[in-house]
Design an enzyme around this catalytic site. Sequence first.
Site, PDB file in Angstrom:
ATOM      1  N   LYS A  55       0.895  -1.054   0.037  1.00  0.00           N
ATOM      2  CA  LYS A  55       0.036   0.061   0.044  1.00  0.00           C
ATOM      3  C   LYS A  55       0.867   1.345   0.138  1.00  0.00           C
ATOM      4  CE  LYS A  55      -3.838  -0.149   2.078  1.00  0.00           C
ATOM      5  NZ  LYS A  55      -4.946   0.063   3.325  1.00  0.00           N
ATOM      6  N   CYS A 164       2.640  24.271   6.154  1.00  0.00           N
ATOM      7  CA  CYS A 164       2.669  24.577   4.777  1.00  0.00           C
ATOM      8  C   CYS A 164       2.513  25.970   3.999  1.00  0.00           C
ATOM      9  CB  CYS A 164       1.967  23.429   4.038  1.00  0.00           C
ATOM     10  SG  CYS A 164       2.918  21.719   4.450  1.00  0.00           S
ATOM     11  N   LEU A 267      -4.006  14.389   8.191  1.00  0.00           N
ATOM     12  CA  LEU A 267      -4.310  14.920   6.706  1.00  0.00           C
ATOM     13  C   LEU A 267      -5.728  14.398   6.299  1.00  0.00           C
ATOM     14  CD1 LEU A 267      -1.171  14.460   5.102  1.00  0.00           C
ATOM     15  CD2 LEU A 267      -1.766  16.583   6.102  1.00  0.00           C
ATOM     16  N   ARG A 307      -0.020  16.000  -5.147  1.00  0.00           N
ATOM     17  CA  ARG A 307      -0.799  16.094  -6.596  1.00  0.00           C
ATOM     18  C   ARG A 307      -2.306  16.165  -6.497  1.00  0.00           C
ATOM     19  NH1 ARG A 307      -3.382  12.481  -9.302  1.00  0.00           N
ATOM     20  NH2 ARG A 307      -3.060  10.814  -7.546  1.00  0.00           N
TER      21      ARG A 307
END
Length: 389
Positions: A55, A164, A267, A307
């Site tokens: 995974k 970030c 997240l 992405r």
Amino acid sequence: MVSVSGIRKVQRAEGPATVLAIGTANPPNCIDQSTYADYYFRVTNSEHMTDLKKKFQRICERTQIKNRHMYLTEEILKENPNMCAYKAPSLDAREDMMIREVPRVGKEAATKAIKEWGQPMSKITHLIFCTTSGVALPGVDYELIVLLGLDPCVKRYMMYHQGCFAGGTVLRLAKDLAENNKDARVLIVCSENTAVTFRGPSETDMDSLVGQALFADGAAAIIIGSDPVPEVEKPIFELVSTDQKLVPGSHGAIGGLLREVGLTFYLNKSVPDIISQNINDALNKAFDPLGISDYNSIFWIAHPGGRAILDQVEQKVNLKPEKMKATRDVLSNYGNMSSACVFFIMDLMRKRSLEEGLKTTGEGLDWGVLFGFGPGLTIETVVLRSVAI
């Protein structure tokens, strides 16, 4: 008798804040993303978790990252076995590394920026140091002043654990400092190190596993100032406006907690959707005053949080694929370096614009946007104006 307004006018700069120099640096240890799953499960003594390893390999492939730099080597990890476990106390060891390495790589980036700037270090008036890696008193801003030999009267601002979005935050602060203090020259340093977050895998914590595949080490330094000295200082971009928004209803989307095991983070899978659903509002607020509504007509410097975020933003704004090329190239070659990322993109863009013979530092275009996305969920927006090459 001099009026208060007269005094205030003399104390302030006349022109907008500009980026005067950029420097970047990374630890020498470069990892190949295609083989990282094998390495990661071996050094964390987790090779028996075969399904989870498969995974993780798929996660690594989906990041579209080719290489990342990391301070942590196999030798360092062998000396600190608790850092390889998922839940073993290791904060002391991590903090010791951070206090040393964060300012060291920051110094390397700052030295490059100062060299490009071309002015003596004595003219630096302010220092903004940003890191999500570690905490110390005095801060790593103090350590950097010692390493560089900066004037002890430099006014410093230490920003810990912003995450970030902080590449936009430091520009917002530096713009205010440069424009409201005549002759101010602000050195920004963003230095990030994943030794604070590295840990072994767990089948019950996919957020951590995604982070192990995504985050990387790097530092960027930028010098900001208004009213550049002719023939000496060469502006790269102008900082036109800045904005920050805490997205309503996004609590719990991105965050982190400093624990005995290091910095843990979460997240939410909805993050790409939350960002893309709010991106047009941020763009409209920033560019409506300029009469700009075609966002393919501007250059883009977006924090490469992953992405999926870039894909959804691109789709939502109907961006041409080339608009995110610099951002995707940095993600591919360096990974997600948190606050430092946007400056790697800015540096790549201005260098590539020169190499390709374009008329401005912003891919030949006049106006651009810099986005930071991070914990909160927070969106930082900076409107940039390019400079003729």
